[in-house]
Scaffold this active site. Structure first.
Site, PDB file in Angstrom:
ATOM      1  N   ARG A   1       0.865  -1.176   0.000  1.00  9.01           N
ATOM      2  CA  ARG A   1       0.000   0.000   0.000  1.00  9.01           C
ATOM      3  C   ARG A   1       0.905   1.230   0.000  1.00  9.01           C
ATOM      4  O   ARG A   1       1.921   1.276   0.700  1.00  9.01           O
ATOM      5  CB  ARG A   1      -0.926   0.026   1.225  1.00  9.01           C
ATOM      6  CG  ARG A   1      -2.125  -0.925   1.126  1.00  9.01           C
ATOM      7  CD  ARG A   1      -3.119  -0.511   0.030  1.00  9.01           C
ATOM      8  NE  ARG A   1      -4.253  -1.397  -0.087  1.00  9.01           N
ATOM      9  CZ  ARG A   1      -4.356  -2.413  -0.956  1.00  9.01           C
ATOM     10  NH1 ARG A   1      -3.360  -2.687  -1.775  1.00  9.01           N
ATOM     11  NH2 ARG A   1      -5.461  -3.132  -1.019  1.00  9.01           N
TER      12      ARG A   1
ATOM     13  N   ASP B   1       4.584  -0.493  -6.930  1.00  9.10           N
ATOM     14  CA  ASP B   1       3.324  -0.826  -7.590  1.00  9.10           C
ATOM     15  C   ASP B   1       2.187  -0.012  -6.989  1.00  9.10           C
ATOM     16  O   ASP B   1       1.059  -0.076  -7.464  1.00  9.10           O
ATOM     17  CB  ASP B   1       3.034  -2.326  -7.421  1.00  9.10           C
ATOM     18  CG  ASP B   1       1.835  -2.774  -8.256  1.00  9.10           C
ATOM     19  OD1 ASP B   1       1.801  -2.426  -9.454  1.00  9.10           O
ATOM     20  OD2 ASP B   1       0.946  -3.453  -7.720  1.00  9.10           O
TER      21      ASP B   1
HETATM   22  P1  NAD Z   1      -1.527 -10.799   5.146  1.00 11.02           P
HETATM   23  O1  NAD Z   1      -2.535 -10.251   6.076  1.00 11.02           O
HETATM   24  O2  NAD Z   1      -1.596 -12.232   4.741  1.00 11.02           O
HETATM   25  O3  NAD Z   1      -0.049 -10.546   5.732  1.00 11.02           O
HETATM   26  C1  NAD Z   1       0.336  -9.328   6.277  1.00 11.02           C
HETATM   27  C2  NAD Z   1       1.414  -9.623   7.313  1.00 11.02           C
HETATM   28  O4  NAD Z   1       1.910  -8.376   7.778  1.00 11.02           O
HETATM   29  C3  NAD Z   1       0.894 -10.399   8.537  1.00 11.02           C
HETATM   30  O5  NAD Z   1       1.669 -11.557   8.733  1.00 11.02           O
HETATM   31  C4  NAD Z   1       1.074  -9.404   9.679  1.00 11.02           C
HETATM   32  O6  NAD Z   1       1.394 -10.046  10.907  1.00 11.02           O
HETATM   33  C5  NAD Z   1       2.219  -8.564   9.140  1.00 11.02           C
HETATM   34  N1  NAD Z   1       2.364  -7.259   9.794  1.00 11.02           N
HETATM   35  C6  NAD Z   1       1.429  -6.475  10.331  1.00 11.02           C
HETATM   36  N2  NAD Z   1       2.005  -5.356  10.830  1.00 11.02           N
HETATM   37  C7  NAD Z   1       3.335  -5.480  10.579  1.00 11.02           C
HETATM   38  C8  NAD Z   1       4.466  -4.662  10.855  1.00 11.02           C
HETATM   39  N3  NAD Z   1       4.338  -3.480  11.494  1.00 11.02           N
HETATM   40  N4  NAD Z   1       5.673  -5.087  10.443  1.00 11.02           N
HETATM   41  C9  NAD Z   1       5.814  -6.270   9.815  1.00 11.02           C
HETATM   42  N5  NAD Z   1       4.789  -7.082   9.536  1.00 11.02           N
HETATM   43  C10 NAD Z   1       3.563  -6.687   9.913  1.00 11.02           C
HETATM   44  O7  NAD Z   1      -1.557  -9.818   3.872  1.00 11.02           O
HETATM   45  P2  NAD Z   1      -1.140 -10.200   2.374  1.00 11.02           P
HETATM   46  O8  NAD Z   1      -2.295 -10.824   1.684  1.00 11.02           O
HETATM   47  O9  NAD Z   1       0.183 -10.868   2.385  1.00 11.02           O
HETATM   48  O10 NAD Z   1      -0.989  -8.717   1.766  1.00 11.02           O
HETATM   49  C11 NAD Z   1       0.175  -7.930   1.983  1.00 11.02           C
HETATM   50  C12 NAD Z   1      -0.026  -6.555   1.377  1.00 11.02           C
HETATM   51  O11 NAD Z   1      -0.211  -6.677  -0.047  1.00 11.02           O
HETATM   52  C13 NAD Z   1      -1.250  -5.789   1.888  1.00 11.02           C
HETATM   53  O12 NAD Z   1      -0.878  -4.438   2.080  1.00 11.02           O
HETATM   54  C14 NAD Z   1      -2.244  -5.879   0.742  1.00 11.02           C
HETATM   55  O13 NAD Z   1      -3.146  -4.799   0.753  1.00 11.02           O
HETATM   56  C15 NAD Z   1      -1.278  -5.820  -0.438  1.00 11.02           C
HETATM   57  N6  NAD Z   1      -1.802  -6.293  -1.725  1.00 11.02           N
HETATM   58  C16 NAD Z   1      -1.397  -5.667  -2.860  1.00 11.02           C
HETATM   59  C17 NAD Z   1      -1.866  -6.094  -4.096  1.00 11.02           C
HETATM   60  C18 NAD Z   1      -1.424  -5.438  -5.376  1.00 11.02           C
HETATM   61  O14 NAD Z   1      -2.027  -5.687  -6.436  1.00 11.02           O
HETATM   62  N7  NAD Z   1      -0.391  -4.618  -5.367  1.00 11.02           N
HETATM   63  C19 NAD Z   1      -2.755  -7.164  -4.157  1.00 11.02           C
HETATM   64  C20 NAD Z   1      -3.123  -7.807  -2.969  1.00 11.02           C
HETATM   65  C21 NAD Z   1      -2.650  -7.371  -1.743  1.00 11.02           C
END
Ligand code: NAD
Length: 337
Positions: free
Chosen positions: A235, A259
């Site tokens: 994000r 991205d």
């Molecule tokens: P997820 O919820 O499976 O994993 C997120 C991880 O971040 C969790 O393990 C959590 O414990 C950890 N976390 C939370 N706070 C943290 C911190 N301060 N420091 C380190 N780790 C921390 O999420 P995901 O499905 O892996 O998604 C990850 C990111 O990718 C999200 O921001 C999501 O919005 C983004 N995303 C982007 C796209 C795209 O097209 N660019 C598509 C899907 C998701």
């Protein structure tokens, strides 16, 4: 037949949602976003389906509830654009697609790393101009580099595993470490400061929360290695973009693959090529030949689009069947928690 208004749709989303549409749902595809200014267009529908740049604030939630709409189906994982408290207060269920295809996003982040490490965008532009010079094109190997993975959830975990295939040393940080990942001898959980100090590549895979906003800022950049690569496919507001630009100007940050961008909603997914980019921060970012910006497209694969459509439709059908789906408002489902 339930009538659903889909907002902020493009050709690619319309064709994949039509392909997998169940017979009991009728879809109207709006190209405009759902915002306080456009919420009137939801009148007469049974539910709305939104994406990352639609806005559901208190005003929108209240207006939807007044129209009798009790379901907002997000067709994405992130939900920072939705005021969940307001939705719950007005009796609106919010569902999302908690996970559709983590490899799509993880692979895109690694693609950004490879393109940047070997100057491929410049190389492509040069040869198309008939310039076959290699000056300024010296790259680096991923082999034996240290990659810092911040967030080892669904996507970060997959990215970490891909990078071990390149024989990177992977440092990882997550407040909730993945025990399976910990068993991989090439992956070492550590603290954020160690990641900042030791990584050649830092890549973000965390949700946008008040606690993660601007986690990459002047202070964290100061702790990084000279010449680090920064990748963000998560994000935009995880990174203070002005601090990133300062880091790029001094060379502390050698290159960045983005991205996502904190103010992306006005630009990303739109053809603005006839106009002027009035966002000076974005315009400055685009001037760097060592910055690669993609338009929030990491999710854009056939595999992910199919899963997004299937899970979104399943959430909508479950809601109308009185079940919970991947609901964010009435107690998190096991996959959302
Ligand atoms: P997820 O919820 O499976 O994993 C997120 C991880 O971040 C969790 O393990 C959590 O414990 C950890 N976390 C939370 N706070 C943290 C911190 N301060 N420091 C380190 N780790 C921390 O999420 P995901 O499905 O892996 O998604 C990850 C990111 O990718 C999200 O921001 C999501 O919005 C983004 N995303 C982007 C796209 C795209 O097209 N660019 C598509 C899907 C998701």
């Amino acid at each position: 037949m339930k009538k659903i208004a889909f907002y902020d749709t493009k050709d690619f989303s319309q064709s994949s949602f039509e392909k997998y549409r169940p017979n009991d749902l009728s879809i109207t595809y709006f190209e405009h976003k759902l915002t306080p200014d456009t919420v009137a267009s939801a009148a007469g529908f049974d539910a709305v389906c939104i994406f990352v740049h639609d806005i559901v604030d208190d005003t929108v939630a209240k207006r939807l509830a007044a129209m009798g709409i009790r379901l907002i189906a997000l067709r994405c994982a992130g939900y920072n654009n939705v005021n969940l408290e307001a939705c719950a207060a007005y009796g609106i269920t919010v569902t999302r697609v908690p996970s559709y295809s983590p490899p799509s996003i993880a692979e895109h982040s690694v693609a950004l790393m490879l393109v940047l490490s070997r100057h491929l965008v410049r190389a492509h532009a040069r040869v198309r101009e008939g310039n076959f010079s290699l000056n300024g094109m010296v790259g680096f190997e991923m082999h034996n580099k240290t990659a810092g993975i911040i967030g080892t959830g669904r996507i970060g975990r997959h990215a970490a595993e891909i990078l071990t295939g390149f024989h990177c040393k992977v440092l990882a940080f997550d407040p909730y470490p993945d025990e399976e990942l910990r068993k991989n001898s090439r992956i070492e959980y550590t603290d954020l400061d160690t990641i900042f100090a030791e990584s050649d590549i830092i890549s973000l895979y965390v949700p946008l929360l008040p606690s993660t906003k601007y986690m990459i800022n002047d202070d964290s950049i100061a702790k990084m290695k000279q010449g680090v690569m920064l990748i963000n496919t998560s994000r935009g507001a995880l990174v203070d973009t002005k601090a990133l630009i300062r880091g790029l100007k001094t060379g502390k940050i050698a290159c960045a693959g983005l991205d996502v961008y904190e103010e992306e909603s006005e630009y990303f997914y739109e053809d603005k090529s006839d106009g002027v980019i009035t966002d000076d921060v974005l315009a400055r970012l685009l001037t760097f030949n060592n910055v690669l910006v993609t338009s929030h497209q990491a999710f854009l694969t056939h595999e992910a689009l199919q899963k997004i459509a299937e899970i979104t439709y399943n959430n909508i059908q479950e809601y109308f069947a009185g079940k919970r789906g991947h609901s964010l408002t009435y107690g998190l489902c096991s996959q959302c928690a």
